[in-house]
Design a protein around this motif. Structure first.
Motif, PDB file in Angstrom:
ATOM      1  N   UNK A  58     -19.141  65.864 -11.405  1.00 20.73           N
ATOM      2  CA  UNK A  58     -18.421  65.499 -10.195  1.00 20.73           C
ATOM      3  C   UNK A  58     -18.053  66.742  -9.402  1.00 20.73           C
ATOM      4  N   UNK A  59     -17.618  67.763 -10.103  1.00 26.53           N
ATOM      5  CA  UNK A  59     -17.267  69.027  -9.443  1.00 26.53           C
ATOM      6  C   UNK A  59     -18.475  69.608  -8.719  1.00 26.53           C
ATOM      7  N   UNK A  60     -19.642  69.550  -9.343  1.00 27.86           N
ATOM      8  CA  UNK A  60     -20.846  70.070  -8.683  1.00 27.86           C
ATOM      9  C   UNK A  60     -21.230  69.207  -7.484  1.00 27.86           C
ATOM     10  N   UNK A  61     -21.029  67.888  -7.574  1.00 32.35           N
ATOM     11  CA  UNK A  61     -21.295  67.010  -6.428  1.00 32.35           C
ATOM     12  C   UNK A  61     -20.368  67.340  -5.265  1.00 32.35           C
ATOM     13  N   UNK A  62     -19.103  67.664  -5.573  1.00 34.41           N
ATOM     14  CA  UNK A  62     -18.152  67.998  -4.515  1.00 34.41           C
ATOM     15  C   UNK A  62     -18.536  69.283  -3.783  1.00 34.41           C
ATOM     16  N   UNK A  63     -19.204  70.177  -4.460  1.00 35.16           N
ATOM     17  CA  UNK A  63     -19.679  71.391  -3.789  1.00 35.16           C
ATOM     18  C   UNK A  63     -20.748  71.045  -2.767  1.00 35.16           C
ATOM     19  N   UNK A  64     -21.559  70.045  -3.080  1.00 35.98           N
ATOM     20  CA  UNK A  64     -22.633  69.629  -2.175  1.00 35.98           C
ATOM     21  C   UNK A  64     -22.081  68.727  -1.076  1.00 35.98           C
ATOM     22  N   UNK A  65     -21.170  67.818  -1.433  1.00 34.78           N
ATOM     23  CA  UNK A  65     -20.587  66.863  -0.490  1.00 34.78           C
ATOM     24  C   UNK A  65     -19.069  67.020  -0.486  1.00 34.78           C
ATOM     25  N   UNK A  66     -18.556  68.088   0.111  1.00 37.30           N
ATOM     26  CA  UNK A  66     -17.102  68.333   0.066  1.00 37.30           C
ATOM     27  C   UNK A  66     -16.272  67.267   0.784  1.00 37.30           C
ATOM     28  N   UNK A  67     -16.907  66.495   1.650  1.00 35.96           N
ATOM     29  CA  UNK A  67     -16.172  65.449   2.370  1.00 35.96           C
ATOM     30  C   UNK A  67     -16.055  64.158   1.564  1.00 35.96           C
ATOM     31  N   UNK A  87     -23.037  61.535   0.933  1.00 32.35           N
ATOM     32  CA  UNK A  87     -22.344  60.713  -0.040  1.00 32.35           C
ATOM     33  C   UNK A  87     -20.892  60.582   0.409  1.00 32.35           C
ATOM     34  N   UNK A  88     -20.377  59.370   0.374  1.00 31.76           N
ATOM     35  CA  UNK A  88     -19.014  59.131   0.838  1.00 31.76           C
ATOM     36  C   UNK A  88     -17.993  59.062  -0.296  1.00 31.76           C
ATOM     37  N   UNK A  89     -18.411  58.495  -1.439  1.00 35.57           N
ATOM     38  CA  UNK A  89     -17.494  58.319  -2.553  1.00 35.57           C
ATOM     39  C   UNK A  89     -18.176  58.720  -3.857  1.00 35.57           C
ATOM     40  N   UNK A  90     -17.365  59.288  -4.755  1.00 37.82           N
ATOM     41  CA  UNK A  90     -17.848  59.650  -6.089  1.00 37.82           C
ATOM     42  C   UNK A  90     -16.893  59.031  -7.096  1.00 37.82           C
ATOM     43  N   UNK A  91     -17.443  58.289  -8.044  1.00 40.59           N
ATOM     44  CA  UNK A  91     -16.640  57.701  -9.108  1.00 40.59           C
ATOM     45  C   UNK A  91     -16.716  58.613 -10.323  1.00 40.59           C
ATOM     46  N   UNK A  92     -15.568  59.064 -10.776  1.00 46.55           N
ATOM     47  CA  UNK A  92     -15.490  59.917 -11.965  1.00 46.55           C
ATOM     48  C   UNK A  92     -14.717  59.144 -13.028  1.00 46.55           C
ATOM     49  N   UNK A  93     -15.430  58.673 -14.034  1.00 45.21           N
ATOM     50  CA  UNK A  93     -14.800  57.903 -15.111  1.00 45.21           C
ATOM     51  C   UNK A  93     -14.427  58.843 -16.257  1.00 45.21           C
ATOM     52  N   UNK A  94     -13.268  58.629 -16.822  1.00 39.87           N
ATOM     53  CA  UNK A  94     -12.818  59.492 -17.903  1.00 39.87           C
ATOM     54  C   UNK A  94     -12.068  58.699 -18.967  1.00 39.87           C
ATOM     55  N   UNK A  95     -12.225  59.152 -20.186  1.00 37.36           N
ATOM     56  CA  UNK A  95     -11.437  58.617 -21.296  1.00 37.36           C
ATOM     57  C   UNK A  95     -10.952  59.760 -22.183  1.00 37.36           C
ATOM     58  N   UNK A  96     -11.148  60.989 -21.700  1.00 34.11           N
ATOM     59  CA  UNK A  96     -10.721  62.160 -22.458  1.00 34.11           C
ATOM     60  C   UNK A  96     -11.761  62.683 -23.427  1.00 34.11           C
ATOM     61  N   UNK A  97     -12.909  62.020 -23.515  1.00 31.72           N
ATOM     62  CA  UNK A  97     -13.953  62.446 -24.453  1.00 31.72           C
ATOM     63  C   UNK A  97     -14.751  63.621 -23.883  1.00 31.72           C
ATOM     64  N   UNK A  98     -15.587  64.205 -24.733  1.00 29.06           N
ATOM     65  CA  UNK A  98     -16.456  65.288 -24.274  1.00 29.06           C
ATOM     66  C   UNK A  98     -17.425  64.796 -23.202  1.00 29.06           C
ATOM     67  N   UNK A  99     -17.868  63.556 -23.324  1.00 26.73           N
ATOM     68  CA  UNK A  99     -18.766  62.996 -22.316  1.00 26.73           C
ATOM     69  C   UNK A  99     -18.082  62.920 -20.953  1.00 26.73           C
ATOM     70  N   UNK A 100     -16.823  62.516 -20.945  1.00 30.71           N
ATOM     71  CA  UNK A 100     -16.133  62.415 -19.665  1.00 30.71           C
ATOM     72  C   UNK A 100     -15.827  63.794 -19.088  1.00 30.71           C
ATOM     73  N   UNK A 101     -15.661  64.790 -19.943  1.00 31.41           N
ATOM     74  CA  UNK A 101     -15.490  66.162 -19.440  1.00 31.41           C
ATOM     75  C   UNK A 101     -16.775  66.630 -18.769  1.00 31.41           C
ATOM     76  N   UNK A 102     -17.901  66.251 -19.334  1.00 27.14           N
ATOM     77  CA  UNK A 102     -19.186  66.562 -18.709  1.00 27.14           C
ATOM     78  C   UNK A 102     -19.306  65.839 -17.364  1.00 27.14           C
ATOM     79  N   UNK A 103     -18.873  64.589 -17.324  1.00 29.57           N
ATOM     80  CA  UNK A 103     -18.911  63.826 -16.076  1.00 29.57           C
ATOM     81  C   UNK A 103     -18.037  64.494 -15.020  1.00 29.57           C
ATOM     82  N   UNK A 104     -16.898  65.026 -15.409  1.00 25.97           N
ATOM     83  CA  UNK A 104     -16.023  65.731 -14.466  1.00 25.97           C
ATOM     84  C   UNK A 104     -16.708  66.984 -13.935  1.00 25.97           C
TER      85      UNK A 104
END
Length: 75
Positions: A21-30, A1-18
Motif C-alpha cells: 500500500x505504501x508503494x502504491x501511495x508513492x505512485x498514486x499520492x492522491x 487509482x482513487x481508493x486503496x484498501x489495506x486489510x490488516x490483522x496484525x500478521x506478517x502477511x498484513x504487514x506486507x500488504x501495508x
C-alpha cells in the motif's frame, strides 16, 4: 487509482500488504486509503459488562491504527 484498501490483522502477511500500500501511495499520492482491520472475538470473562468489552476493542482499534499509520506514513 482513487481508493486503496489495506486489510490488516496484525500478521506478517498484513504487514506486507501495508508495504505494498505504501508503494502504491508513492505512485498514486492522491489515492484515499481505507484500512480494514479484523480481529478475532475473544471470549471475555466479563462479556456481560459491555463497557469493558467496548473499551478493550477501542484500545485494540487504536493500536492497529497507530501501527498502520506508522507503516504507511513513517519516513
Amino acid at each position: 487509482m482513487k481508493k486503496i484498501l489495506c486489510a490488516t490483522d496484525g500478521s506478517d502477511y498484513s504487514k506486507y500488504a501495508a508495504e505494498r500500500t505504501k508503494s502504491f501511495l508513492k505512485i498514486w499520492p492522491e489515492a484515499k486509503v481505507i484500512v480494514l482491520y479484523v480481529t478475532a472475538k475473544e471470549n471475555y470473562a466479563y462479556d456481560l459488562v459491555p463497557d469493558a468489552v467496548e473499551r478493550y476493542e477501542e484500545n485494540v482499534a487504536n493500536q492497529i491504527k497507530e501501527e498502520v499509520e506508522n507503516q504507511l506514513f513513517a519516513a
